[in-house]
Design a protein around this motif. Structure first.
Motif, PDB file in Angstrom:
ATOM      1  N   ASP A 340       0.756  -1.158  -0.042  1.00 60.38           N
ATOM      2  CA  ASP A 340       0.036   0.041  -0.101  1.00 60.38           C
ATOM      3  C   ASP A 340       0.716   1.365  -0.068  1.00 60.38           C
ATOM      4  O   ASP A 340       1.999   1.020   0.649  1.00 60.38           O
ATOM      5  CB  ASP A 340      -0.972  -0.067   1.203  1.00 60.38           C
ATOM      6  CG  ASP A 340      -1.888   0.971   1.384  1.00 60.38           C
ATOM      7  OD1 ASP A 340      -2.055   2.001   0.274  1.00 60.38           O
ATOM      8  OD2 ASP A 340      -2.510   1.282   2.464  1.00 60.38           O
ATOM      9  N   GLY A 341       0.328   2.273  -0.529  1.00 60.86           N
ATOM     10  CA  GLY A 341       1.374   3.485  -0.492  1.00 60.86           C
ATOM     11  C   GLY A 341       0.258   4.565  -0.819  1.00 60.86           C
ATOM     12  O   GLY A 341      -0.581   4.555  -1.575  1.00 60.86           O
ATOM     13  N   ILE A 342       0.503   5.833  -0.034  1.00 57.75           N
ATOM     14  CA  ILE A 342      -0.608   6.911  -0.329  1.00 57.75           C
ATOM     15  C   ILE A 342       0.751   7.764  -1.209  1.00 57.75           C
ATOM     16  O   ILE A 342       1.780   8.181  -0.950  1.00 57.75           O
ATOM     17  CB  ILE A 342      -0.660   7.603   1.154  1.00 57.75           C
ATOM     18  CG1 ILE A 342      -1.511   8.723   0.731  1.00 57.75           C
ATOM     19  CG2 ILE A 342       0.438   7.996   1.999  1.00 57.75           C
ATOM     20  CD1 ILE A 342      -2.253   9.550   1.751  1.00 57.75           C
ATOM     21  N   GLY A 343       0.053   8.434  -2.202  1.00 57.93           N
ATOM     22  CA  GLY A 343       0.649   9.432  -2.977  1.00 57.93           C
ATOM     23  C   GLY A 343      -0.193  10.488  -3.302  1.00 57.93           C
ATOM     24  O   GLY A 343      -1.406  10.314  -2.706  1.00 57.93           O
ATOM     25  N   SER A 344       0.110  11.313  -4.084  1.00 56.25           N
ATOM     26  CA  SER A 344      -0.761  12.717  -4.605  1.00 56.25           C
ATOM     27  C   SER A 344      -0.280  13.086  -5.884  1.00 56.25           C
ATOM     28  O   SER A 344       0.795  12.967  -6.375  1.00 56.25           O
ATOM     29  CB  SER A 344      -0.966  13.525  -3.469  1.00 56.25           C
ATOM     30  OG  SER A 344      -0.073  14.309  -3.440  1.00 56.25           O
ATOM     31  N   GLU A 346      -0.114  16.065  -6.537  1.00 57.83           N
ATOM     32  CA  GLU A 346       0.914  17.289  -6.253  1.00 57.83           C
ATOM     33  C   GLU A 346       2.315  16.716  -5.897  1.00 57.83           C
ATOM     34  O   GLU A 346       3.186  17.572  -6.309  1.00 57.83           O
ATOM     35  CB  GLU A 346       0.323  18.026  -4.915  1.00 57.83           C
ATOM     36  CG  GLU A 346      -0.941  18.839  -5.195  1.00 57.83           C
ATOM     37  CD  GLU A 346      -2.203  17.883  -5.184  1.00 57.83           C
ATOM     38  OE1 GLU A 346      -2.146  16.609  -5.180  1.00 57.83           O
ATOM     39  OE2 GLU A 346      -3.582  18.600  -5.326  1.00 57.83           O
ATOM     40  N   LEU A 347       2.425  15.808  -5.489  1.00 57.03           N
ATOM     41  CA  LEU A 347       3.820  15.193  -5.209  1.00 57.03           C
ATOM     42  C   LEU A 347       4.348  14.231  -6.115  1.00 57.03           C
ATOM     43  O   LEU A 347       5.276  13.549  -5.869  1.00 57.03           O
ATOM     44  CB  LEU A 347       3.812  14.556  -3.683  1.00 57.03           C
ATOM     45  CG  LEU A 347       3.971  15.656  -2.507  1.00 57.03           C
ATOM     46  CD1 LEU A 347       2.844  15.326  -1.589  1.00 57.03           C
ATOM     47  CD2 LEU A 347       5.264  15.916  -2.006  1.00 57.03           C
ATOM     48  N   PHE A 348       3.463  14.039  -7.154  1.00 62.06           N
ATOM     49  CA  PHE A 348       3.762  12.898  -8.334  1.00 62.06           C
ATOM     50  C   PHE A 348       3.699  11.729  -7.993  1.00 62.06           C
ATOM     51  O   PHE A 348       2.706  10.883  -8.476  1.00 62.06           O
ATOM     52  CB  PHE A 348       5.256  13.187  -8.865  1.00 62.06           C
ATOM     53  CG  PHE A 348       5.437  12.218 -10.122  1.00 62.06           C
ATOM     54  CD1 PHE A 348       4.725  12.789 -11.161  1.00 62.06           C
ATOM     55  CD2 PHE A 348       5.899  11.300 -10.377  1.00 62.06           C
ATOM     56  CE1 PHE A 348       4.702  12.151 -12.582  1.00 62.06           C
ATOM     57  CE2 PHE A 348       6.066  10.337 -11.463  1.00 62.06           C
ATOM     58  CZ  PHE A 348       5.523  10.970 -12.441  1.00 62.06           C
ATOM     59  N   HIS A 349       3.923  11.198  -6.771  1.00 63.76           N
ATOM     60  CA  HIS A 349       3.804   9.563  -6.543  1.00 63.76           C
ATOM     61  C   HIS A 349       3.932   9.299  -4.897  1.00 63.76           C
ATOM     62  O   HIS A 349       3.506  10.243  -4.216  1.00 63.76           O
ATOM     63  CB  HIS A 349       4.742   8.876  -7.210  1.00 63.76           C
ATOM     64  CG  HIS A 349       4.079   7.452  -7.917  1.00 63.76           C
ATOM     65  ND1 HIS A 349       4.091   6.460  -7.403  1.00 63.76           N
ATOM     66  CD2 HIS A 349       3.503   7.453  -9.139  1.00 63.76           C
ATOM     67  CE1 HIS A 349       3.395   5.329  -7.844  1.00 63.76           C
ATOM     68  NE2 HIS A 349       2.978   5.849  -8.968  1.00 63.76           N
ATOM     69  N   ILE A 350       4.188   7.977  -4.640  1.00 72.48           N
ATOM     70  CA  ILE A 350       3.998   7.725  -3.241  1.00 72.48           C
ATOM     71  C   ILE A 350       4.818   8.308  -2.362  1.00 72.48           C
ATOM     72  O   ILE A 350       6.205   8.166  -2.718  1.00 72.48           O
ATOM     73  CB  ILE A 350       3.873   6.061  -3.309  1.00 72.48           C
ATOM     74  CG1 ILE A 350       2.674   5.769  -4.031  1.00 72.48           C
ATOM     75  CG2 ILE A 350       3.989   5.601  -1.711  1.00 72.48           C
ATOM     76  CD1 ILE A 350       2.469   4.148  -4.245  1.00 72.48           C
ATOM     77  N   PHE A 351       4.584   8.587  -1.148  1.00 73.55           N
ATOM     78  CA  PHE A 351       5.638   9.111  -0.276  1.00 73.55           C
ATOM     79  C   PHE A 351       5.518   8.415   1.247  1.00 73.55           C
ATOM     80  O   PHE A 351       6.536   8.687   2.091  1.00 73.55           O
ATOM     81  CB  PHE A 351       5.390  10.720  -0.080  1.00 73.55           C
ATOM     82  CG  PHE A 351       4.005  11.180  -0.056  1.00 73.55           C
ATOM     83  CD1 PHE A 351       3.399  11.551  -1.225  1.00 73.55           C
ATOM     84  CD2 PHE A 351       3.250  11.014   1.100  1.00 73.55           C
ATOM     85  CE1 PHE A 351       1.994  12.093  -1.196  1.00 73.55           C
ATOM     86  CE2 PHE A 351       1.698  11.410   1.049  1.00 73.55           C
ATOM     87  CZ  PHE A 351       1.372  11.860  -0.248  1.00 73.55           C
ATOM     88  N   VAL A 352       4.141   7.786   1.657  1.00 74.78           N
ATOM     89  CA  VAL A 352       4.386   6.875   2.866  1.00 74.78           C
ATOM     90  C   VAL A 352       4.031   5.448   2.354  1.00 74.78           C
ATOM     91  O   VAL A 352       2.976   5.223   1.564  1.00 74.78           O
ATOM     92  CB  VAL A 352       3.466   7.514   3.765  1.00 74.78           C
ATOM     93  CG1 VAL A 352       3.192   6.401   4.741  1.00 74.78           C
ATOM     94  CG2 VAL A 352       3.864   8.797   4.318  1.00 74.78           C
ATOM     95  N   SER A 353       4.625   4.488   2.405  1.00 73.81           N
ATOM     96  CA  SER A 353       4.363   3.210   2.060  1.00 73.81           C
ATOM     97  C   SER A 353       4.962   2.170   2.955  1.00 73.81           C
ATOM     98  O   SER A 353       5.868   2.464   3.818  1.00 73.81           O
ATOM     99  CB  SER A 353       4.901   3.184   0.546  1.00 73.81           C
ATOM    100  OG  SER A 353       4.485   1.928   0.087  1.00 73.81           O
ATOM    101  N   ALA A 354       4.683   0.919   2.584  1.00 74.23           N
ATOM    102  CA  ALA A 354       5.448  -0.283   3.472  1.00 74.23           C
ATOM    103  C   ALA A 354       5.643  -1.242   2.322  1.00 74.23           C
ATOM    104  O   ALA A 354       4.703  -1.820   1.738  1.00 74.23           O
ATOM    105  CB  ALA A 354       4.662  -0.751   4.654  1.00 74.23           C
TER     106      ALA A 354
END
Ligand code: 3UK
Length: 538
Positions: A340-344, A346-354
């Motif tokens: 899973d990963g949260i991206g946006s 605005e930030l282009f892609h994933i910044f918190v993930s495991a």
């Protein structure tokens, strides 16, 4: 020196004081800082061919047609020549791209970027009205469009003076773009762009209000390739990527084009990727790395036994929170732990993930190497551990809206505020709560709709659900669930009582839905997000 001759986009970057702070915290990011030259398309494509790997497979169409890196390079060069020599593209001009995912659409993206243009991706389902909004906001100069989606674009182009040239591709008979490209040379010298020249405008998949255009530099695309894919996904050059997100959505542009190309892997671009089609395509192409949304995993889980998915080894979920029940269903069906990963946008892609080893049901993960995260209160102070706060991110990429006051909402004191409420649990994992403006306040309690949804999804009769706050004189709001039942179940009073009891036994009883409504389907965006505002409208 920036290479943009047409400075429309550059002139509309946020003021310096409103930009996020960019941090280049990894050794492999350091070379992207400062006044360096970088063209993202050259980096992803030409560097691979120059390294002697031109014979590797790069793009695979849904029809099975394969393009090696060398073939993609030649075709991208032809399209770039066409753009510059015949369509008179000037560096910095905006080129609208429209089509379902396909190798031609991918090559059009690369050609625009290689030629110094700004690629403006648009979702295939957009209608003329929405396209017109994008054309006007971005002052689009030319458009490359799949012939089958031309009608809405042509309607949108009426009365938009900036858009002077439209060229169609993927036509069954005589495809103008391919024919015109065939007359061009397969040699093209890339635009000598600066790392901080704009190469992309990604319109937010936001569900309300005026569209926002998140702009990205060449270096943003390359930085994103060096963070989450390299450190969390860790795919190999022999992987075959596949999935559903459109290339107009940065989840898809990264996951299905930039990230495979950055390591010399192959990617299957499917025009249609509904759950049954996607599973069949995994089997057909022996795909190994899959990107799709949580609801798609949930819908596919039941169908897994009908397919040979032995090739599949990594599955990525993003776009909205992954309920623990969905993670478990997929694990039971395939043996694979979803990343899973949260991206946006605005930030282009994933910044918190495991990754697969760290992943834990109900948690998104930890900050991706290259990114810093923290949780802030309403005054911009960090909240104590275990307390819900607003997710704040810094990294090599960040929000740069085109000419938009909402920049000051997304970026505060150098942090990107994604609009999500999170808490950090005892293990340091980030646990998603809700969009900050979706938090429900009922009887004095703060309740996150997705937590109640996750509880309901554990019940065997529930196929899909959405939980919202409904105005209530006594309690301010009450929790209301809108439920889609699995076939063979009836939404009657007995079911409502059973679901309410089930939730009370699964999470704190005060969070149970006092009202339950049954529907056949839930409203979703093209990117797989539940449209809670539409549920609230009744
Ligand atoms: C939500 C998630 C919980 C969250 C995106 C990966 O979704 C993407 O971009 P958008 O601009 O939306 C961003 C918002 O969507 N969200 C996304 N992923 C998760 N919430 N868990 C998740 N795993 O509210 C976020 O602020 O459409 C996702 C890569 C690129 C993207 N553009």
């Amino acid at each position: 020196m920036n290479s943009a001759v047409d400075t429309f986009a550059r002139d509309r970057l946020p003021a310096a004081a409103d930009l996020p702070e960019f941090v280049f915290d990894l050794p492999e990011l350091e070379a992207l800082q400062g006044p360096v030259r970088l063209n993202a398309a050259t980096e992803l494509l030409d560097a691979r061919v120059a390294a002697g790997q031109g014979a590797r497979t790069c793009l695979i169409g849904g029809d099975g047609r394969r393009w090696t890196y060398a073939q993609v390079q030649q075709q991208v060069n032809r399209i770039a020549n066409l753009l510059v020599l015949e369509l008179r593209l000037i560096p910095g001009q905006r080129v609208l791209l429209r089509g379902a995912n396909s190798p031609m659409l991918a090559m059009a993206f690369l050609a625009v970027i290689k030629a110094g243009g700004i690629a403006v991706g648009t979702m295939p389902l957009l209608r003329a009205r929405e396209l017109k909004g994008i054309i006007e906001k971005a002052q689009v100069n030319l458009a490359l469009c799949d012939a089958r989606l031309a009608a809405e674009l042509e309607a949108a182009a009426v009365g938009t003076p900036s858009l002077t040239r439209v060229m169609l591709f993927n036509d069954v008979t005589a495809s103008p773009l391919e024919q015109a490209a065939a007359r061009q040379s397969d040699q093209f010298t890339a635009c000598d762009s600066a790392a901080d020249d704009i190469c992309l405008m990604a319109f937010t998949s936001g569900t309300t209000g005026q569209p926002k255009a998140a702009m990205h530099f060449h270096r943003d695309v390359i930085a994103a390739c060096r963070c989450w894919p390299a450190h969390v996904l860790r795919a190999s050059p022999d992987d075959i990527f596949i999935g559903s997100p459109p290339l107009a959505f940065t989840f898809g542009l990264g996951g299905l084009l930039c990230f495979p190309m950055a390591i010399g892997a192959a990617t299957v671009l499917l025009e249609k990727a509904t759950p049954d089609v996607l599973l069949a395509a995994v089997q057909q192409h022996r795909a190994t790395v899959m990107f799709t949304a949580p609801t798609s995993y949930r819908a596919m889980a039941a169908q897994v036994p009908k397919f040979d998915l032995a090739s599949l080894r990594k599955c990525v979920s993003a776009g909205e929170a992954l309920p623990a029940a969905t993670r478990q269903l997929w694990k039971d069906a395939t043996g694979i732990t979803i990343i899973d990963g949260i991206g946006s946008t605005e930030l282009f892609h994933i910044f918190v993930s495991a990754d697969e080893l760290q992943a834990r049901g109900g948690a998104t993960g930890v900050p991706v190497p290259g990114y810093r995260a923290c949780l802030l209160d309403d005054h911009g102070k960090e909240v104590p551990r275990g307390t819900v706060g607003r997710l704040a991110i810094r990294g090599p990429t960040g929000c740069k809206y085109l000419d938009d006051d909402r920049q000051k909402t997304y970026v505060q004191n150098g942090w990107n505020l994604t609009g999500d409420a999170y808490l950090i649990d005892a293990d340091g994992q980030y646990v998603y709560q809700a969009r900050t403006d979706d938090m429900i306040i009922s009887g004095g309690y703060n309740i996150a709709g997705p937590e109640v949804e996750s509880a309901l999804l554990l019940h065997p009769a529930v196929a899909e659900c959405g939980v919202i706050g409904q105005d209530d004189e006594q309690r301010g709001q009450i929790i209301k669930a809108i439920v889609v039942l699995r076939p063979g179940h009836t939404g009657d009073a007995a079911m409502t009582a059973a679901l309410q009891d089930f939730v009370k036994q699964t999470i704190a009883p005060y969070k149970y839905p006092r009202a339950i409504e049954y529907r056949d389907s839930l409203p979703r965006t093209e990117t797989g997000k539940l449209q809670r505002f539409r549920l609230r409208q009744g």
